[in-house]
Write a protein that holds these residues in place. Structure first.
Motif, PDB file in Angstrom:
ATOM      1  N   ILE A 463       0.834  -1.190   0.000  1.00 16.45           N
ATOM      2  CA  ILE A 463       0.000   0.000   0.000  1.00 16.45           C
ATOM      3  C   ILE A 463       0.877   1.251   0.000  1.00 16.45           C
ATOM      4  O   ILE A 463       1.943   1.278   0.632  1.00 16.45           O
ATOM      5  N   THR A 464       0.455   2.282  -0.716  1.00 21.87           N
ATOM      6  CA  THR A 464       1.230   3.519  -0.821  1.00 21.87           C
ATOM      7  C   THR A 464       0.382   4.694  -0.354  1.00 21.87           C
ATOM      8  O   THR A 464      -0.772   4.544   0.049  1.00 21.87           O
ATOM      9  N   GLU A 465       0.977   5.884  -0.461  1.00 21.93           N
ATOM     10  CA  GLU A 465       0.264   7.090  -0.061  1.00 21.93           C
ATOM     11  C   GLU A 465      -1.022   7.297  -0.867  1.00 21.93           C
ATOM     12  O   GLU A 465      -1.987   7.901  -0.378  1.00 21.93           O
ATOM     13  N   SER A 466      -1.059   6.792  -2.096  1.00 24.86           N
ATOM     14  CA  SER A 466      -2.252   6.921  -2.913  1.00 24.86           C
ATOM     15  C   SER A 466      -3.431   6.160  -2.297  1.00 24.86           C
ATOM     16  O   SER A 466      -4.549   6.688  -2.189  1.00 24.86           O
ATOM     17  N   GLY A 467      -3.180   4.919  -1.905  1.00 27.38           N
ATOM     18  CA  GLY A 467      -4.228   4.127  -1.269  1.00 27.38           C
ATOM     19  C   GLY A 467      -4.673   4.715   0.055  1.00 27.38           C
ATOM     20  O   GLY A 467      -5.875   4.729   0.387  1.00 27.38           O
ATOM     21  N   ASP A 482      -4.561  -0.209  11.719  1.00 25.57           N
ATOM     22  CA  ASP A 482      -3.281  -0.879  11.947  1.00 25.57           C
ATOM     23  C   ASP A 482      -2.508  -0.926  10.635  1.00 25.57           C
ATOM     24  O   ASP A 482      -2.866  -1.648   9.709  1.00 25.57           O
ATOM     25  N   LEU A 483      -1.449  -0.126  10.565  1.00 24.65           N
ATOM     26  CA  LEU A 483      -0.547  -0.099   9.407  1.00 24.65           C
ATOM     27  C   LEU A 483       0.840  -0.566   9.804  1.00 24.65           C
ATOM     28  O   LEU A 483       1.843  -0.168   9.212  1.00 24.65           O
ATOM     29  N   GLY A 484       0.885  -1.448  10.819  1.00 20.67           N
ATOM     30  CA  GLY A 484       2.172  -1.955  11.282  1.00 20.67           C
ATOM     31  C   GLY A 484       2.899  -2.767  10.220  1.00 20.67           C
ATOM     32  O   GLY A 484       2.290  -3.561   9.518  1.00 20.67           O
ATOM     33  N   TRP A 485       4.190  -2.518  10.099  1.00 19.54           N
ATOM     34  CA  TRP A 485       5.055  -3.265   9.185  1.00 19.54           C
ATOM     35  C   TRP A 485       4.585  -3.145   7.728  1.00 19.54           C
ATOM     36  O   TRP A 485       4.616  -4.110   6.973  1.00 19.54           O
ATOM     37  N   CYS A 486       4.148  -1.964   7.349  1.00 15.73           N
ATOM     38  CA  CYS A 486       3.819  -1.671   5.948  1.00 15.73           C
ATOM     39  C   CYS A 486       4.993  -0.878   5.369  1.00 15.73           C
ATOM     40  O   CYS A 486       5.047   0.354   5.523  1.00 15.73           O
ATOM     41  N   PRO A 487       5.948  -1.532   4.709  1.00 15.64           N
ATOM     42  CA  PRO A 487       7.227  -0.893   4.359  1.00 15.64           C
ATOM     43  C   PRO A 487       7.131   0.145   3.250  1.00 15.64           C
ATOM     44  O   PRO A 487       8.058   0.938   3.072  1.00 15.64           O
ATOM     45  N   THR A 488       6.044   0.175   2.488  1.00 18.04           N
ATOM     46  CA  THR A 488       5.961   1.082   1.345  1.00 18.04           C
ATOM     47  C   THR A 488       5.384   2.448   1.708  1.00 18.04           C
ATOM     48  O   THR A 488       5.269   3.310   0.831  1.00 18.04           O
TER      49      THR A 488
END
Length: 592
Positions: A463-467, A482-488
């Motif tokens: 997932i990116t800033e766009s999403g 919860d956006l834990g461990w979302c590296p992008t």
């Protein structure tokens, strides 16, 4: 014959309690040996004790790590220790997904089931296979960080490497199950290895030692004496003849509703026991109103097709059903599950099927056809369901909660679900590794799921800033994310600032292991998300003590702040913040 999980013998549990303490100080050489011991003080042949580490991790309910990695995963329990005798936070250990009571105090928290025995407190489990079946004499659990979560140790009569069924009750085993409860811990428990001690020949002492049935934990000590254990549950379900009693005592004078209220406090085995006393109480114990909410998870090892068949007549009005952990290794068949739902599914509102490895596409099809009023569906860790099967869920337009953590749901099926299930309020997609484009998923959520209150995207890989922008614009009722461990996700894109400005109702926000979170993000949260209760920014190097003070001063309801491995937040700062904000649990772990 379905396998059962009796507990270890009394002798084994005694050794376990004594030797587990020794395990924390023993050397690896001591742990990796075979030695001869005598069964007792009499002149008997030497029985060689076998000491073995787990060969394979067969099953587990959750883990902190990724499905495509070894860090913090249950698979680290296989083999020799990676960390022990060292202690601390290490990626080579096995870690479950949750700790403490924080998960019970967030918007996505679920109401507990009535009639759950107070002694059943297991929240997670892991099953381990060993090379050689033995009669256990001890189990060593090497805990390297925040120990004390293990609440039950079960031995299974089934051999994972053999098709032959067990021939006796007092059996050798090479399949051990650990059940844990981390709710009283201040942080994640970490397990390094499990060591099974045992002998090939049945010890003499074991002939004089009664087995501890798993249900002895749930019921009274006299359960076996009165035949009220789960072994007799199926028979009790089907009792149709009762002894003739001259009277029903004073129960005849009580209103029907009052008796029903009294019986509503009994567990399922207690109801079965009481049904044998007289015809009046038999009638009450079989009343479908007693089974509006039914949790069979505490009895998972004993539930099979026969159990469900006998329960059918009592569950015609059931609204909440918990079959989590049940049915594995052939105990519940697809046909048995389908027959039950066809009779009892019409009023179902909530269905818990976590770790139900018997589930397949047919089961999901039956659920969607037989449960038209379903609002909550939990398929957490049902990793045997094929990807195409999830398309059926889109037929349940009334869904408000859907938990797909660690499942093989694919993007096409998920898009269909989001399109047709617009009433969704709680959605968990943590560790769903087969979704290719989370931005597209987030865009669909923003367009269709306007009522979404909680969203779990733990370890979402792309997932990116766009999403995030689409999500924040369309789902402005979000209270938990919860956006834990979302590296992008990168703070430099303004994605976290945008979240703070668009989602003022946030109560829980996890940005775990995102090293880009900075002071600007924290200050935006302080300015816009004053209802924040839980914040995890573990691992960031960009947050200063000054911004944390602003956050704590602004968010009066904040109760959890995880700043572990935040390089600018040292122990002195944590002590100062704890002194000034005593109502906030500030967690700080340091690198090794």
């Amino acid at each position: 014959m379905s396998p059962v999980f009796p507990m270890l013998t009394v002798l084994s549990m005694f050794y376990y309690m004594c030797l587990r303490r020794r395990a924390r100080t023993a050397t690896r050489g001591e742990m990796n040996s075979r030695r001869a011991i005598e069964s007792n003080t009499r002149a008997l042949p030497i029985n060689v004790e076998i000491v073995q580490y787990a060969k394979e991790v067969l099953d587990f309910s959750s883990h902190y790590g990724s499905e495509n990695s070894m860090s913090y995963t249950m698979w680290n329990l296989a083999g020799i220790p990676n960390v022990y005798p060292s202690s601390g936070d290490f990626t080579q250990t096995a870690v479950f997904r949750t700790y403490g009571t924080w998960w019970d105090r967030c918007p996505s928290a679920r109401l507990p089931f009535k009639r759950t025995p107070p002694t059943f407190c297991s929240q997670d489990y892991v099953e381990l296979a060993f090379e050689e079946p033995v009669y256990p004499t001890a189990v060593h659990i090497l805990e390297t960080y925040h120990p004390g979560a293990v609440v039950r140790i079960l031995a299974c009569s089934a051999n994972p490497y053999s098709q032959n069924p067990p021939a006796e009750v007092n059996f050798p085993t090479n399949l051990i199950r650990l059940e844990v409860n981390s709710s009283l811990l201040d942080y994640y428990t970490e397990l390094d290895a499990v060591v099974l001690h045992g002998v090939k020949e049945r010890p003499v002492l074991s002939l004089k030692t009664s087995m501890i049935d798993m249900n002895d934990i749930d019921e009274d000590e006299d359960e076996e004496k009165y035949g009220c254990g789960m072994d007799t549950l199926n028979k009790q379900f089907s009792i149709v003849t009762l002894r003739e009693w001259p009277t029903n005592g004073y129960f005849d004078k009580l209103p029907y509703e009052l008796i029903q209220l009294i019986l509503s406090h009994l567990t399922v085995p207690d109801l079965c026991r009481l049904a044998q006393t007289c015809k009046l109480l038999y009638q009450h114990c079989c009343d479908p109103l007693q089974y509006i909410h039914l949790s069979l998870q505490p009895y998972w090892a004993r539930i099979n097709d026969t159990s469900l068949e006998y329960l059918q007549s009592r569950c015609t009005l059931i609204q909440w059903l918990n079959l989590s952990w049940t049915g594995n290794r052939g105990a519940i068949s697809v046909s048995g599950f389908s027959r039950f739902l066809k009779v009892c599914g019409s009023e179902l509102v909530r269905l818990e099927l976590s770790c139900g490895h018997f589930l397949n596409e047919t089961c999901l099809e039956v659920i969607t056809e037989m449960c038209p009023n379903l609002q909550e569906l939990n398929l957490s860790s049902c990793d045997k369901i094929p990807p195409q099967a999830f398309n059926h869920i889109a037929k349940v337009g009334s869904l408000k909660r859907l938990i797909l953590y660690r499942t093989k749901v694919e993007q096409t099926a998920l898009l269909s679900i989001l399109n047709f299930c617009s009433e969704l309020q709680h959605l968990s997609l943590g560790s769903c590794v087969m979704i290719e484009d989370y931005d597209l998923i987030a865009s669909m959520m923003g367009a269709k799921c306007k009522k979404l209150r909680s969203l779990d995207l733990w370890r979402c890989k792309n997932i990116t800033e766009s999403g995030i922008a689409e999500l924040a614009s369309g789902c402005q009722l979000l209270e938990e994310l919860d956006l834990g461990w979302c590296p992008t996700l990168q703070s430099s894109t303004g994605c976290f600032t945008n979240l703070a400005r668009k989602l003022p109702n946030l109560q829980k926000l996890f940005l775990t292991a995102n090293r880009s979170v900075c002071d600007t993000d924290i200050e935006e949260l302080a300015a816009n998300c004053t209802r924040l209760r839980q914040l995890d920014i573990l691992g960031t190097r960009m947050v200063s003590p000054a911004s944390l003070r602003k956050l704590l001063e602004s968010c009066k309801d904040l109760s959890l702040l995880d700043v572990s491995f935040c390089s600018q937040i040292d122990n002195r700062v944590v002590l100062e913040l704890n002194a000034n904000f005593p109502n906030v649990f500030i967690k700080k772990s340091f690198t090794q």
